[in-house]
Design a protein around this motif. Sequence first.
Motif, PDB file in Angstrom:
ATOM      1  N   VAL A 268       0.868  -1.172   0.000  1.00  0.00           N
ATOM      2  CA  VAL A 268       0.000   0.000   0.000  1.00  0.00           C
ATOM      3  C   VAL A 268       0.906   1.223   0.000  1.00  0.00           C
ATOM      4  CG1 VAL A 268      -1.719   1.320   1.282  1.00  0.00           C
ATOM      5  CG2 VAL A 268      -1.876  -1.184   1.210  1.00  0.00           C
ATOM      6  N   HIS A 269       0.672   2.102  -0.955  1.00  0.00           N
ATOM      7  CA  HIS A 269       1.446   3.336  -1.047  1.00  0.00           C
ATOM      8  C   HIS A 269       0.574   4.514  -0.633  1.00  0.00           C
ATOM      9  CE1 HIS A 269       4.957   1.779  -3.432  1.00  0.00           C
ATOM     10  NE2 HIS A 269       4.060   0.826  -3.678  1.00  0.00           N
ATOM     11  N   ARG A 270       1.155   5.402   0.120  1.00  0.00           N
ATOM     12  CA  ARG A 270       0.527   6.697   0.400  1.00  0.00           C
ATOM     13  C   ARG A 270       0.959   7.665  -0.690  1.00  0.00           C
ATOM     14  NH1 ARG A 270       3.210  11.063   2.955  1.00  0.00           N
ATOM     15  NH2 ARG A 270       1.761  12.756   3.532  1.00  0.00           N
ATOM     16  N   PHE A 271      -0.007   8.295  -1.344  1.00  0.00           N
ATOM     17  CA  PHE A 271       0.354   9.342  -2.306  1.00  0.00           C
ATOM     18  C   PHE A 271       0.042  10.696  -1.678  1.00  0.00           C
ATOM     19  CE2 PHE A 271      -3.999   8.069  -3.377  1.00  0.00           C
ATOM     20  CZ  PHE A 271      -4.659   9.280  -3.418  1.00  0.00           C
ATOM     21  N   TYR A 272       0.752  11.719  -2.068  1.00  0.00           N
ATOM     22  CA  TYR A 272       0.622  13.020  -1.398  1.00  0.00           C
ATOM     23  C   TYR A 272       1.138  14.126  -2.308  1.00  0.00           C
ATOM     24  CZ  TYR A 272       5.607  12.229  -0.548  1.00  0.00           C
ATOM     25  OH  TYR A 272       6.948  11.976  -0.726  1.00  0.00           O
ATOM     26  N   LYS A 273       0.661  15.336  -2.034  1.00  0.00           N
ATOM     27  CA  LYS A 273       1.107  16.513  -2.765  1.00  0.00           C
ATOM     28  C   LYS A 273       2.383  17.036  -2.118  1.00  0.00           C
ATOM     29  CE  LYS A 273      -1.003  20.558  -4.919  1.00  0.00           C
ATOM     30  NZ  LYS A 273      -2.247  21.367  -4.967  1.00  0.00           N
ATOM     31  N   THR A 274       3.381  17.327  -2.917  1.00  0.00           N
ATOM     32  CA  THR A 274       4.660  17.804  -2.390  1.00  0.00           C
ATOM     33  C   THR A 274       4.633  19.325  -2.232  1.00  0.00           C
ATOM     34  OG1 THR A 274       5.744  18.224  -4.509  1.00  0.00           O
ATOM     35  CG2 THR A 274       5.752  15.933  -3.698  1.00  0.00           C
ATOM     36  N   GLU A 275       5.671  19.834  -1.592  1.00  0.00           N
ATOM     37  CA  GLU A 275       5.784  21.285  -1.425  1.00  0.00           C
ATOM     38  C   GLU A 275       5.916  21.986  -2.774  1.00  0.00           C
ATOM     39  OE1 GLU A 275       8.925  22.126   1.277  1.00  0.00           O
ATOM     40  OE2 GLU A 275       7.846  21.334   3.035  1.00  0.00           O
ATOM     41  N   LYS A 276       6.457  21.289  -3.751  1.00  0.00           N
ATOM     42  CA  LYS A 276       6.615  21.866  -5.096  1.00  0.00           C
ATOM     43  C   LYS A 276       5.293  21.957  -5.847  1.00  0.00           C
ATOM     44  CE  LYS A 276       9.497  18.967  -6.817  1.00  0.00           C
ATOM     45  NZ  LYS A 276      10.371  18.326  -7.835  1.00  0.00           N
ATOM     46  N   GLY A 277       4.301  21.181  -5.375  1.00  0.00           N
ATOM     47  CA  GLY A 277       3.008  21.211  -6.033  1.00  0.00           C
ATOM     48  C   GLY A 277       2.737  20.018  -6.934  1.00  0.00           C
ATOM     49  N   ASP A 278       3.775  19.155  -7.123  1.00  0.00           N
ATOM     50  CA  ASP A 278       3.502  17.915  -7.862  1.00  0.00           C
ATOM     51  C   ASP A 278       3.143  16.823  -6.857  1.00  0.00           C
ATOM     52  OD1 ASP A 278       5.985  17.448  -6.718  1.00  0.00           O
ATOM     53  OD2 ASP A 278       6.942  16.747  -8.556  1.00  0.00           O
ATOM     54  N   TRP A 279       3.082  15.573  -7.322  1.00  0.00           N
ATOM     55  CA  TRP A 279       2.630  14.481  -6.459  1.00  0.00           C
ATOM     56  C   TRP A 279       3.698  13.396  -6.369  1.00  0.00           C
ATOM     57  CZ3 TRP A 279      -2.158  14.625  -3.956  1.00  0.00           C
ATOM     58  CH2 TRP A 279      -2.956  15.738  -4.289  1.00  0.00           C
ATOM     59  N   ALA A 281       4.729   9.397  -4.063  1.00  0.00           N
ATOM     60  CA  ALA A 281       4.177   8.262  -3.313  1.00  0.00           C
ATOM     61  C   ALA A 281       5.280   7.608  -2.501  1.00  0.00           C
ATOM     62  CB  ALA A 281       3.546   7.251  -4.268  1.00  0.00           C
ATOM     63  N   GLU A 282       4.881   7.049  -1.361  1.00  0.00           N
ATOM     64  CA  GLU A 282       5.807   6.294  -0.513  1.00  0.00           C
ATOM     65  C   GLU A 282       5.106   5.030  -0.042  1.00  0.00           C
ATOM     66  OE1 GLU A 282       6.799   8.425   3.060  1.00  0.00           O
ATOM     67  OE2 GLU A 282       4.725   8.991   3.476  1.00  0.00           O
ATOM     68  N   LYS A 283       5.874   3.941   0.022  1.00  0.00           N
ATOM     69  CA  LYS A 283       5.321   2.667   0.500  1.00  0.00           C
ATOM     70  C   LYS A 283       5.172   2.741   2.013  1.00  0.00           C
ATOM     71  CE  LYS A 283       7.292  -1.066  -1.086  1.00  0.00           C
ATOM     72  NZ  LYS A 283       8.272  -2.180  -1.186  1.00  0.00           N
TER      73      LYS A 283
END
Length: 466
Positions: A268-279, A281-283
Amino acid sequence: MVSFDALNKTSALKGPREEIVYLPCIYRNTGIEKPDYLATVDVDPKSPHYCQVIHRLPMPNLKDELHHSGWNACSSCFGDATKRRNRLILPSLISSRIYVVDVGTDLRAPRIHKIVEPVELFWKGNVANPHTSHCLGSGDILISSLGDPSGNGKGGFILLDGETFEVKGNWENGEKVPPLGYDFWYQPRHNVLMSTEWGAPKVLADGFNPADIERGHYGRRINVWDWSTHTYIQAIDLGKGSIPLEIRFLHNPDAAEGFVGCALSGAVHRFYKTEKGDWAAEKVIEVPSKKVQGWLLPDMPGLITDILISLDDRFLYFSNWLHGDIRQYDISNTRKPKLVGQVFLGGSITKGGPVTVVEDKELQCQPEPFVIKGKRVPGGPQMIQLSLDGKRLYVTSSLYSGWDKQFYPDLVKEGSVMLQIDVDTERGGLEVNKNFLVDFGKEPDGPVLAHEIRYPGGDCTSDIWM
């Protein structure tokens, strides 16, 4: 029917207990020449018809492979008094038909309202094999596809008019489209739609061949779309052979994160918005494969096939269709999910079966076969749906007829089941309700494969709050 005023997220948690559910039931690949149908099941413990199919709506065609469903209107239309949740959208994964079902006239006895024929998708959108449908705030209905009309992979979308249910064309703009498609979720507050990838339809239609992973026919990416321009802007690679399937944002519309379950990698990966504004994911969860003998491969993945998040964003649930367990994780810290509940409901590694586990990083011994009301349940847990208050988790055991036939031939012969798991929402924990069994092996036309579960008033996987 729960009104949109009742289905803002806070009051949805306190909404009425579910009394009936809808499930598509599939006869393709069972050897029974009957059409798929939509079953209405009574899940009200006070009803004399508890745990019974109370209505069946057969489709007018054979071998459609009904699969997932969505609504003509949902919480994305919150505040719009002109919208009613009265049509269930039923895309057919193999025939590429889309059935629009009237559930507003009689909630307990749905009827067909309209049929969108495959040629409409082929001609107006150059897509096929429709999968996930979500209603939009605009009133239209957005449906993802797995492929093109020739059976090749293509991660495009089709738009249906929310009033007439005519095909309007593609949702996406520009020539850039992902090579594969499957599920999707959107969040306008972050100007994003995320889609996932299963495999090329002509490759997966009749079963799974591991060699097709090496050939690039199975998915590995989360695909990121600009919501306002409908353009494909980014791919997040989760690794070869990962096969990311169901994707869920947190229900809080301000949250710029969510989770995706990867079938083959067992992650299961968590996806998230980065500080740069792109996206990115981390396991955050990994289910180790088991070394086995007597199976298709020497390493058996859990095969995470469905995943959902409770309405309060506190718990994450998923099913391991091959290993046979359902898991509950506390996601108060989304970066470090904590396993708080687990229950085994069959699977491929039970004692006395053809598979011997020779190395297991999690279990001390193979689990016992799952028996309820005297019935040994074939298959493993697959589709899941959670009650609005989070206290009941419903489970079915069929994944997709072509793969059911390959991995669980007894499931195809005996039919699937629907079960209910009682959930501890305070400390976490899962326990099978031994009084609840819907046995689809006893259907009038013979054993059938029941798949996704929907509540008439919306649920954790149908509704998107904006």
